[in-house]
Motif scaffolding. Structure first.
Motif, PDB file in Angstrom:
ATOM      1  N   SER A  17     -15.190   0.007  -5.164  1.00 19.63           N
ATOM      2  CA  SER A  17     -14.281   0.426  -4.211  1.00 19.63           C
ATOM      3  C   SER A  17     -13.788  -0.596  -3.735  1.00 19.63           C
ATOM      4  O   SER A  17     -14.390  -1.748  -3.444  1.00 19.63           O
ATOM      5  CB  SER A  17     -15.073   1.330  -3.227  1.00 19.63           C
ATOM      6  OG  SER A  17     -14.323   1.881  -2.510  1.00 19.63           O
ATOM      7  N   GLY A  18     -12.381  -0.598  -3.320  1.00 19.44           N
ATOM      8  CA  GLY A  18     -11.714  -1.659  -2.500  1.00 19.44           C
ATOM      9  C   GLY A  18     -11.353  -3.218  -3.555  1.00 19.44           C
ATOM     10  O   GLY A  18     -11.306  -3.901  -3.017  1.00 19.44           O
TER      11      GLY A  18
ATOM     12  N   THR B 107      -4.070  -0.412  -6.003  1.00 17.26           N
ATOM     13  CA  THR B 107      -3.311  -1.437  -5.809  1.00 17.26           C
ATOM     14  C   THR B 107      -2.603  -1.687  -7.178  1.00 17.26           C
ATOM     15  O   THR B 107      -1.281  -1.852  -7.060  1.00 17.26           O
ATOM     16  CB  THR B 107      -3.988  -2.667  -5.395  1.00 17.26           C
ATOM     17  OG1 THR B 107      -4.707  -2.299  -4.065  1.00 17.26           O
ATOM     18  CG2 THR B 107      -2.498  -3.552  -4.656  1.00 17.26           C
TER      19      THR B 107
HETATM   20  N1  LIG Z   1      -7.584  -7.398  -6.125  1.00 13.01           N
HETATM   21  C1  LIG Z   1      -6.678  -7.147  -5.090  1.00 13.01           C
HETATM   22  N2  LIG Z   1      -5.598  -7.930  -4.771  1.00 13.01           N
HETATM   23  C2  LIG Z   1      -4.946  -7.740  -3.598  1.00 13.01           C
HETATM   24  N3  LIG Z   1      -5.327  -7.022  -2.610  1.00 13.01           N
HETATM   25  C3  LIG Z   1      -6.462  -6.012  -2.926  1.00 13.01           C
HETATM   26  C4  LIG Z   1      -7.075  -6.364  -4.314  1.00 13.01           C
HETATM   27  N4  LIG Z   1      -8.463  -5.396  -3.944  1.00 13.01           N
HETATM   28  C5  LIG Z   1      -8.249  -4.783  -3.058  1.00 13.01           C
HETATM   29  N5  LIG Z   1      -7.094  -5.153  -2.154  1.00 13.01           N
HETATM   30  C6  LIG Z   1      -6.563  -4.794  -0.870  1.00 13.01           C
HETATM   31  O1  LIG Z   1      -7.591  -3.953  -0.407  1.00 13.01           O
HETATM   32  C7  LIG Z   1      -7.116  -2.653  -0.045  1.00 13.01           C
HETATM   33  C8  LIG Z   1      -7.977  -1.541  -0.834  1.00 13.01           C
HETATM   34  O2  LIG Z   1      -7.682  -1.648  -2.397  1.00 13.01           O
HETATM   35  P1  LIG Z   1      -7.448  -0.526  -3.361  1.00 13.01           P
HETATM   36  O3  LIG Z   1      -7.035   0.782  -2.581  1.00 13.01           O
HETATM   37  O4  LIG Z   1      -6.602  -1.231  -4.287  1.00 13.01           O
HETATM   38  O5  LIG Z   1      -8.807  -0.232  -3.876  1.00 13.01           O
HETATM   39  P2  LIG Z   1      -9.550   0.572  -4.910  1.00 13.01           P
HETATM   40  O6  LIG Z   1      -9.968  -0.105  -5.906  1.00 13.01           O
HETATM   41  O7  LIG Z   1      -8.518   1.747  -5.284  1.00 13.01           O
HETATM   42  O8  LIG Z   1     -10.787   1.538  -4.015  1.00 13.01           O
HETATM   43  P3  LIG Z   1     -11.394   2.884  -4.091  1.00 13.01           P
HETATM   44  O9  LIG Z   1     -12.194   3.067  -5.443  1.00 13.01           O
HETATM   45  O10 LIG Z   1     -12.243   3.044  -3.001  1.00 13.01           O
HETATM   46  O11 LIG Z   1     -10.180   3.700  -4.194  1.00 13.01           O
HETATM   47  C9  LIG Z   1      -5.805  -2.416  -0.198  1.00 13.01           C
HETATM   48  O12 LIG Z   1      -5.229  -2.453   0.794  1.00 13.01           O
HETATM   49  C10 LIG Z   1      -5.402  -3.706  -0.915  1.00 13.01           C
HETATM   50  O13 LIG Z   1      -4.312  -4.500  -0.261  1.00 13.01           O
END
Ligand SMILES: Nc1ncnc2c1ncn2[C@@H]1O[C@H](COP(=O)(O)OP(=O)(O)OP(=O)(O)O)[C@@H](O)[C@H]1O
Ligand SMILES: [Mg+2]
Length: 369
Positions: free
Chosen positions: A53-54, A59
């Protein structure tokens, strides 16, 4: 569709995506190659991305969508929709998830090309579309050992679309409502999800479960002391069977040419996301202060302390940065003029960060009794 020259190379695509997504090289490369092939009119294998997650999955999907939308010459060969798997699950329970996806692709093409576009053209665009399924782990076939009907149906619905040359579809009334056959073999599916619990399940398998002892401890020397440590990475140990047990049906999994694992974000990546990321909490706050004529500055040590603190909360990924920064910045954002120096500047150093974090911990401890 014909192969065209002048479409971007995988390297060019990756460079674009890197403006938004920090780290995650493997995922960026995989998707850049898939998109580059797709833009030249080739049929491309579907991609499944798994990552904590995150760490940038959503993104990355956003970044691809934006890149394609920004260049009208690319948008012509890339009709994109992004859908949350929960929505697919709900539609699947009502029995029309596959149809729903195709209709969305057609609607998307119509929004882009205008209502004057011919139905044939819209169908052609839809049949070469890109479907991003976010949070695909929400359509598991099993949850807690019990069959999950909406997940089973949603995976089945996707299966009927993938590699199918004749999917019956009733067109919307504005397109005369006739039933047509859609060749969906060229649609590219990119499915992403966090697969919460998968990491622990595989770790359990190779340490205490079925394959107990498979993960051998390694000897590490630290501060002159020797100890044994289990160094586990999902990338090294993940097998198809683990995904089957998680609730990805074997047929569904077999439709993906590539399964890509995203990395947990380390301190350096988090630092870059915090200081350079397009949606960084720091930048947003700086914009807020700038509107008030105040310059917000964080010392490099202060930034690093925030990134380090965030890296200790691996389950949140980059979202931890926002949470931690909020604790530090809240009093300043609450009273910008009162907290700024006379020269219109706010400078936050590492001592200030430590103070805010300590105050937060004290508050938490008090609340916990
Ligand atoms: N590799 C990355 N580069 C730039 N920003 C990132 C990155 N990973 C996370 N972020 C920042 O953190 C926040 C959460 O990222 P994101 O929504 O892409 O996570 P996710 O992998 O889709 O998580 P989840 O599995 O919980 O949906 C976003 O606001 C983004 O700006
Ligand atoms: Mg996400």
């Amino acid at each position: 569709m014909t192969i065209t020259s002048g479409t971007p190379t995988p390297i060019q695509i990756a460079q674009q995506l890197e403006q938004r997504v920090i780290g995650q090289r493997e995922a960026i490369q995989e998707i850049a190659v898939a998109i580059a092939k797709k833009l030249t009119g080739l049929r491309v294998g579907n991609v499944l991305m798994i990552g904590p997650s995150g760490t940038g999955k959503t993104t990355l999907l956003h970044a691809v969508e934006e890149m394609l939308a920004a260049d009208p010459s690319l948008a012509v060969s890339s009709n994109v929709i992004r859908i949350h798997a929960n929505v697919l699950g709900e539609e699947a329970e009502r029995g029309h998830a596959g149809e729903g996806l195709l209709l969305r692709l057609i609607e998307r093409a119509r929004r882009r090309l205008g209502s004057g576009a011919s139905v044939e053209l819209l169908i052609e665009q839809a049949s070469h579309g890109l479907v991003f399924v976010d949070e695909v782990d929400k359509i598991r076939t099993v949850v807690g050992g019990q069959p999950n009907v909406s997940g089973i149906r949603a995976q089945e619905a996707l299966l009927t679309l993938i590699e199918n040359e004749a999917v019956p579809l009733r067109l919307p009334d504005w397109a005369d409502g006739a039933t047509v056959q859609i060749d969906s073999r060229s649609i590219l599916f990119v499915c992403v999800g966090a697969f919460e619990g998968l990491h622990d399940a595989v770790y359990h398998r190779v340490t205490a479960g079925r394959d107990r002892g498979a993960l051998k401890p390694v000897t590490v020397v630290e501060d002159g002391r020797v100890r044994n440590e289990l160094q586990f990475s999902l990338r090294e140990w993940l097998k198809s069977e683990d995904l089957f047990e998680y609730g990805v049906s074997p047929q569904f999994l077999s439709r993906f040419d590539a399964v890509v694992l995203l990395d947990a974000l380390g301190e350096e990546d988090l630092l870059r996301i915090f200081t350079q990321g397009q949606e960084s909490a720091l930048r947003q706050s700086q914009t807020y202060f700038a509107r008030l004529g105040i310059r917000l500055q964080l010392t490099p040590d202060a930034c690093r302390r925030i990134a380090r603190e965030a890296s200790r909360q691996p389950r949140l990924g980059a979202r931890a940065l926002k949470e931690i920064f909020r604790r530090v910045i809240r009093p300043f954002e609450y009273d910008p003029r009162g907290t700024a120096a006379e020269d219109g500047k706010i400078v936050i150093d590492v001592a200030e960060v430590d103070r805010a974090l300590a105050a937060f911990r004290a508050q938490n401890d008090a609340a916990a009794g």
